[in-house]
Scaffold this active site. Structure first.
Site, PDB file in Angstrom:
ATOM      1  NE  ARG A   1       8.138   8.579  25.981  1.00  0.00           N
ATOM      2  CZ  ARG A   1       8.455   8.820  24.724  1.00  0.00           C
ATOM      3  NH1 ARG A   1       9.719   8.798  24.352  1.00  0.00           N
ATOM      4  NH2 ARG A   1       7.522   9.102  23.840  1.00  0.00           N
TER       5      ARG A   1
ATOM      6  CG  HIS B   1      13.881   5.992  15.450  1.00  0.00           C
ATOM      7  ND1 HIS B   1      13.611   7.226  15.989  1.00  0.00           N
ATOM      8  CD2 HIS B   1      14.142   6.188  14.144  1.00  0.00           C
ATOM      9  CE1 HIS B   1      13.698   8.132  15.036  1.00  0.00           C
ATOM     10  NE2 HIS B   1      14.022   7.533  13.903  1.00  0.00           N
TER      11      HIS B   1
ATOM     12  CB  ALA C   1       8.880  13.746  19.892  1.00  0.00           C
TER      13      ALA C   1
ATOM     14  CG  ASN D   1      16.314   8.250  19.105  1.00  0.00           C
ATOM     15  OD1 ASN D   1      15.360   8.857  18.621  1.00  0.00           O
ATOM     16  ND2 ASN D   1      16.156   7.201  19.895  1.00  0.00           N
TER      17      ASN D   1
ATOM     18  NE  ARG E   1       5.417   3.627  19.089  1.00  0.00           N
ATOM     19  CZ  ARG E   1       5.867   4.578  19.900  1.00  0.00           C
ATOM     20  NH1 ARG E   1       7.135   4.917  19.876  1.00  0.00           N
ATOM     21  NH2 ARG E   1       5.042   5.186  20.725  1.00  0.00           N
TER      22      ARG E   1
ATOM     23  CE1 TYR F   1      10.068   5.027  22.501  1.00  0.00           C
ATOM     24  CE2 TYR F   1       8.392   5.239  24.205  1.00  0.00           C
ATOM     25  CZ  TYR F   1       8.872   5.553  22.956  1.00  0.00           C
ATOM     26  OH  TYR F   1       8.165   6.400  22.149  1.00  0.00           O
TER      27      TYR F   1
ATOM     28  N   PRO G   1      14.337  14.479  22.783  1.00  0.00           N
ATOM     29  CG  PRO G   1      12.313  15.360  22.037  1.00  0.00           C
ATOM     30  CD  PRO G   1      13.733  15.151  21.637  1.00  0.00           C
ATOM     31  CG  ASN G   2      10.182  12.775  26.470  1.00  0.00           C
ATOM     32  OD1 ASN G   2      10.189  13.339  27.556  1.00  0.00           O
ATOM     33  ND2 ASN G   2       9.398  13.155  25.477  1.00  0.00           N
TER      34      ASN G   2
ATOM     35  CD  GLU H   1      15.583   8.361  11.128  1.00  0.00           C
ATOM     36  OE1 GLU H   1      14.571   8.922  11.552  1.00  0.00           O
ATOM     37  OE2 GLU H   1      15.693   7.952   9.939  1.00  0.00           O
TER      38      GLU H   1
END
Length: 145
Positions: free
Chosen positions: A17, A100, A77, A74, A107, A22, A9-10, A98
Site C-alpha cells: 500500500r 503511526h 484510519a 496504531n 498529511r 508507508y 485496517p490496512n 499511539e
C-alpha cells in the site's frame, strides 16, 4: 511485563500500500521489529494483533484488561473516526501509546485529528515501522518508572 501491539485496517498491506507514504517494509517485518525490541527490553510477553474491523479492535482492547500491562496501538484510519476505540482504551485504563507509520500531522487535514490521543501517554508518528520500537521503549519506560 506483558504488552499488546494492536494494528488497525490496512496495516497488513504494508509494503504494498502506497510505499511512497508507508515505505516498503511489510507487516511481517513490523511484527519482527516488535518482537526483537520486546526481547531486547526484557518483556515477558509481546502479542501482536491486526484487524480491519473496528469491533475486533475494541474487543482486543477490552480483552486486554487484566492480561496486559501496556498497549501500543496504531488504529490506522480509525484514528480519525473512532470514538469507540477511545472509549475502550479509557475503559480498560491500561497505559497506551499511539503509533503511526506516516507523519499524520503532515498529511491531509482530516488525518491530523486523533480521537484516541487524549487517552494515550504519547504518540510516535512518522518513523516508519521503527516507530514501533520507539513506542515500545517509551511504554516500558513508563511502566517501570
Amino acid at each position: 511485563m506483558k504488552l499488546l501491539v494492536i494494528n488497525g485496517p490496512n496495516i497488513n498491506m504494508l509494503g504494498i500500500r502506497e510505499p511512497d507514504i508507508y515505505g516498503n517494509e511489510t507487516y511481517e517485518q513490523l511484527v519482527e521489529v516488535c518482537h526483537e525490541t520486546a526481547e531486547r527490553l526484557g518483556v515477558e510477553t509481546l502479542d501482536c494483533f491486526q484487524s480491519n474491523h473496528e469491533g475486533a479492535l475494541v474487543d482486543a482492547i477490552q480483552m486486554s484488561y487484566g492480561v496486559y500491562d501496556g498497549i501500543v496501538i496504531n488504529p490506522a484510519a480509525y484514528t480519525h473516526t473512532s470514538i469507540a476505540l477511545l472509549d475502550a482504551i479509557t475503559a480498560v485504563g491500561i497505559p497506551t501509546i499511539e503509533v503511526h507509520v506516516s507523519a499524520i500531522e503532515e498529511r491531509e487535514a482530516f488525518r491530523q485529528r486523533s480521537y484516541i490521543r487524549d487517552a494515550c501517554i504519547t504518540t510516535v508518528s512518522g518513523e516508519g515501522i521503527r516507530g514501533y520500537a520507539r513506542a515500545l521503549e517509551l511504554l516500558v519506560d513508563a511502566l517501570t518508572d
